[in-house]
Design an enzyme around this catalytic site. Structure first.
Site, PDB file in Angstrom:
ATOM      1  N   LYS A 118       0.819  -1.217   0.000  1.00  0.00           N
ATOM      2  CA  LYS A 118       0.000   0.000   0.000  1.00  0.00           C
ATOM      3  C   LYS A 118       0.844   1.254   0.000  1.00  0.00           C
ATOM      4  CE  LYS A 118      -4.463  -1.455   1.086  1.00  0.00           C
ATOM      5  NZ  LYS A 118      -5.689  -1.282   1.834  1.00  0.00           N
ATOM      6  N   LYS A 200      -9.116 -13.052 -11.075  1.00  0.00           N
ATOM      7  CA  LYS A 200     -10.331 -13.125 -10.265  1.00  0.00           C
ATOM      8  C   LYS A 200     -11.230 -11.911 -10.487  1.00  0.00           C
ATOM      9  CE  LYS A 200     -10.929 -13.784  -5.663  1.00  0.00           C
ATOM     10  NZ  LYS A 200     -10.535 -13.944  -4.268  1.00  0.00           N
ATOM     11  N   LYS A 203     -13.225  -6.820  -6.515  1.00  0.00           N
ATOM     12  CA  LYS A 203     -14.111  -5.853  -5.880  1.00  0.00           C
ATOM     13  C   LYS A 203     -13.690  -4.430  -6.229  1.00  0.00           C
ATOM     14  CE  LYS A 203     -15.420  -4.792  -1.059  1.00  0.00           C
ATOM     15  NZ  LYS A 203     -14.955  -4.937   0.335  1.00  0.00           N
TER      16      LYS A 203
END
Ligand code: TRP
Length: 338
Positions: A118, A200, A203
């Protein structure tokens, strides 16, 4: 004579209200959560304090927190059978988070792979919260003395750190926290991106055509399925072969998950029909599966009084348990009782 009631094991998980819930989140995970409540005493919370470690538009964060909570309920998480709440409504999280910061080492926090990832991605905002996030997460967990913490692979390192901090605290002050175990949930269907069946369905992926969100309207869902990549093999038939036909295999897994049909039944159903018939059929089945969820979530979001009462009730039950743990902690570390 009363027979002792066997206490259910406790399970807890936090959900960061960022991104949008997708068909992948539902079929892969949330769908299985409703039945957990029979066996476990479950706590789920929207981790809004964690969301502050990256910049958000305040109105978006507020809206997302409530919308996702409503979507979880619409997916079958019953607020009577589970304790559902918003993290910032239970101030004990922030308080224990601070205390545990003082029992978590700089070196330990520096080794967290999520922090490294991050801070590479948000080079202009490497704030203290991003660094100490795992101490808040340890607090989230330890307040409720859970037996199990269901998390994905990316969060396992944080649960390991939580155990180390709990152990350290228990060694210093005597048994205070129960040692939580990471819980690898039973995975449902592994849903891949409709345009890139090797990755995948995510989100947080911003470009939306390969992913179907729970709140997408039927026309959008149909469009996305009609555009889904199938494979450029010559036979063009519906056959389960994830190795050579990953696009078709993904659509078959989705169709199987929403209709309950086996792969053999699906192959028979589309025998001689080709992809042109198959893709809209999957789209329609998904539309019908998501329709009640979308309608229920929309109804809940509009019913402000219901949503508020649900949050208040969840936070009240959570803070009762959290306060019990925190009272012991305050005393053990030497804070003066109120
Ligand atoms: N860190 C988790 C995530 O990014 C969310 C989270 C916060 C969490 N607190 C938690 C998960 C406690 C499990 C337990 O997904």
């Amino acid at each position: 004579m009363d027979t002792p009631v066997e206490k259910k094991k406790v399970m807890l998980s936090g959900i960061k209200p960022t991104g949008d819930l997708t068909l992948g989140s539902y079929l892969g995970a949330i769908k299985n959560w409703a039945e957990r409540a029979e066996q476990y005493d479950c706590y789920y919370f929207m981790a809004d304090l964690h969301a502050l470690t990256t910049r958000n538009n305040p109105a978006d964060l507020r809206r997302r927190t409530l919308e996702q909570l409503a979507q979880y309920v619409a997916c079958g998480l019953d607020p009577q059978k589970n304790t559902l709440f918003i993290q910032s409504h239970v101030p004990q999280h922030a308080e224990l988070g601070w205390i545990l910061n003082c029992y978590t080492m700089f070196g330990e926090l520096s080794r967290m792979t999520q922090f490294k990832d991050k801070s590479a991605k948000n080079a202009d905002n490497i704030n203290g919260g991003l660094f100490t996030y795992p101490a808040l997460m340890a607090a989230d967990i330890l307040l409720y003395q859970p037996d199990y913490v269901p998390v994905g692979e990316d969060q396992k390192q944080h649960v390991e750190l939580t155990r180390d901090v709990a152990q350290r605290f228990n060694n210093l002050y005597g048994e205070t926290f129960r040692m939580p175990e990471p819980f690898i949930p039973k995975v449902g269907a592994r849903v891949m991106d409709l345009l890139d069946p090797h990755s995948k369905m995510s989100k947080s992926d911003e470009i939306g055509n390969g992913r179907v969100c729970l709140m997408d309207d039927p026309a959008d869902i149909m469009r996305k399925f009609k555009r889904a990549v199938t494979d450029c093999d010559t036979e063009r038939c519906v056959r389960y072969d994830p190795e050579n036909k990953p696009g078709v295999a993904n659509l078959m897994s989705i169709y199987s998950a929403v209709t309950g049909k086996s792969f053999a039944e699906i192959e028979a159903e589309f025998e001689g029909k080709g992809y042109g018939a198959f893709k809209p059929a999957v789209g329609e089945a998904v539309v019908e599966t998501l329709r009640p969820i979308r309608e229920e979530a929309t109804r809940i979001i509009k019913d402000k009084a219901y949503l508020e009462a649900m949050c208040r009730d969840g936070a009240e039950r959570a803070s009762y348990i959290a306060e019990k743990t925190l009272r012991k902690v305050r005393k053990k570390v030497g804070l003066v009782a109120k």
